[in-house]
Design a protein around this motif. Structure first.
Motif, PDB file in Angstrom:
ATOM      1  N   UNK A  63     -25.276   9.982  45.477  1.00  0.00           N
ATOM      2  CA  UNK A  63     -26.634   9.490  45.219  1.00  0.00           C
ATOM      3  C   UNK A  63     -27.018   8.548  46.349  1.00  0.00           C
ATOM      4  N   UNK A  64     -28.160   8.777  46.938  1.00  0.00           N
ATOM      5  CA  UNK A  64     -28.697   7.876  47.972  1.00  0.00           C
ATOM      6  C   UNK A  64     -27.726   7.655  49.116  1.00  0.00           C
ATOM      7  N   UNK A  65     -27.016   8.732  49.524  1.00  0.00           N
ATOM      8  CA  UNK A  65     -26.171   8.650  50.710  1.00  0.00           C
ATOM      9  C   UNK A  65     -24.813   8.022  50.511  1.00  0.00           C
ATOM     10  N   UNK A  66     -24.419   7.752  49.262  1.00  0.00           N
ATOM     11  CA  UNK A  66     -23.097   7.177  48.996  1.00  0.00           C
ATOM     12  C   UNK A  66     -22.419   7.997  47.898  1.00  0.00           C
ATOM     13  N   UNK A  67     -21.094   7.839  47.805  1.00  0.00           N
ATOM     14  CA  UNK A  67     -20.365   8.423  46.687  1.00  0.00           C
ATOM     15  C   UNK A  67     -20.484   7.464  45.512  1.00  0.00           C
ATOM     16  N   UNK A  86     -24.351   8.943  34.770  1.00  0.00           N
ATOM     17  CA  UNK A  86     -24.702   9.258  33.381  1.00  0.00           C
ATOM     18  C   UNK A  86     -26.110   9.843  33.299  1.00  0.00           C
ATOM     19  N   UNK A  87     -27.053   9.251  34.022  1.00  0.00           N
ATOM     20  CA  UNK A  87     -28.433   9.733  33.997  1.00  0.00           C
ATOM     21  C   UNK A  87     -28.534  11.122  34.622  1.00  0.00           C
ATOM     22  N   UNK A  88     -27.810  11.339  35.726  1.00  0.00           N
ATOM     23  CA  UNK A  88     -27.838  12.650  36.388  1.00  0.00           C
ATOM     24  C   UNK A  88     -27.282  13.728  35.467  1.00  0.00           C
ATOM     25  N   UNK A 107     -25.090  16.307  42.822  1.00  0.00           N
ATOM     26  CA  UNK A 107     -26.059  15.246  43.068  1.00  0.00           C
ATOM     27  C   UNK A 107     -27.449  15.820  43.226  1.00  0.00           C
ATOM     28  N   UNK A 108     -28.442  14.968  43.147  1.00  0.00           N
ATOM     29  CA  UNK A 108     -29.827  15.404  43.261  1.00  0.00           C
ATOM     30  C   UNK A 108     -30.158  15.773  44.700  1.00  0.00           C
ATOM     31  N   UNK A 156     -17.187  13.975  34.122  1.00  0.00           N
ATOM     32  CA  UNK A 156     -18.066  14.562  33.118  1.00  0.00           C
ATOM     33  C   UNK A 156     -17.915  13.929  31.735  1.00  0.00           C
ATOM     34  N   UNK A 157     -16.706  13.545  31.395  1.00  0.00           N
ATOM     35  CA  UNK A 157     -16.470  13.012  30.045  1.00  0.00           C
ATOM     36  C   UNK A 157     -16.523  11.489  29.978  1.00  0.00           C
ATOM     37  N   UNK A 158     -16.144  10.841  31.091  1.00  0.00           N
ATOM     38  CA  UNK A 158     -16.076   9.375  31.071  1.00  0.00           C
ATOM     39  C   UNK A 158     -16.698   8.768  32.325  1.00  0.00           C
TER      40      UNK A 158
END
Length: 253
Positions: free
Chosen positions: A219-223, A242-244, A36-37, A233-235
């Motif tokens: 992302x943003x404190x959640x899974x 997807x953006x990450x 995650x970012x 990674x594939x689906x």
């Protein structure tokens, strides 16, 4: 029964919600990679699991023993928190070795203070662990005499010395150049071969894909997404995932 269960962990600092209800489980011998970012809550989650921070809500269970059940912080004694920490080992980004001690002393210090056996047993175990991470010829070297990769490998041996049930890594290669990154990741792969249960917060996507049994994207404190490496990674199902992943691929292409 899972070795580790985390249920609805929440943590705020002031008015900032950092963890907004994190739940997952981990079986014995599994490797979980958390990606995650920056600012997504990954490190705070690790710190809560290791009792360096206490969640505001939620439950943490290891081996069927409830370590934390959302109790008021004031009801937990310092001794209880210390005992809870022993279930986990934590390897930090920046090694955090004691500069005044050599490699062997860094690994033996905590077991000696906690009287985890005779000094002879503690020394023998430390030597075995340092050999396991490829540093049997660096026992008497001080941190300043070691490369960053070697220091991180001492830190891994130190975390293993207390025989934690879950070994946690917080971006273990972020302070290393690519060549040294490879040697640390090889050690972590070797630990997987020994059925070590691990949680690895990492930005190394290839490592997460090839070594982890389970991936969590935060992302943003959640899974935002959780599944096998192939699933994530594939689906990927989430647009944020997807953006990450698209951004991570561009960063390393």
């Amino acid at each position: 029964m899972p070795l580790l269960e985390a249920v609805n962990l929440k943590k705020s600092f002031g008015k900032t919600e950092v963890l907004k209800g994190i739940s997952f489980s981990l079986d014995r011998g599994e490797v979980l990679a958390i990606i995650g970012s920056s600012g997504s809550g990954k490190t705070t989650l690790l710190r809560c699991l290791n009792f360096l921070e206490l969640p505001d809500e939620g439950c943490i269970t290891v081996g069927g023993q409830v370590l934390y059940d959302g109790a008021d912080v004031s009801t937990l004694s310092d001794e209880t928190i210390r005992q809870n920490r022993l279930h986990f080992g934590l390897v930090f980004q920046n090694f955090n070795l004691f500069p005044q001690y050599n490699a062997l002393e860094n690994v033996t210090l905590a077991p000696t203070l906690l009287k985890k056996g005779t000094q002879e047993e503690i020394d023998a175990n430390a030597r075995k662990l340092l050999d396991q991470v490829g540093l049997s010829d660096k026992l008497m070297n001080y941190p300043y005499q070691l490369s960053g990769g070697q220091q991180q490998r001492v830190a891994i041996a130190r975390a293993l010395a207390l025989r934690p049930q879950v070994l946690c890594f917080d971006e273990p290669t972020s302070a290393l150049d690519p060549e040294l990154t490879g040697e640390v990741l090889r050690v972590i792969r070797g630990l997987k071969d020994r059925d070590t249960t691990m949680i690895v917060v990492t930005h190394e996507m290839d490592f997460a894909r090839n070594v982890a049994d389970k991936i969590i994207y935060m992302a943003d404190g959640v899974i935002e997404e959780m599944g096998t490496p192939e699933e994530v990674f594939e689906h990927p199902q989430s647009n944020k995932t997807k953006m990450f992943l698209r951004g991570a691929q561009n960063d390393f292409s």
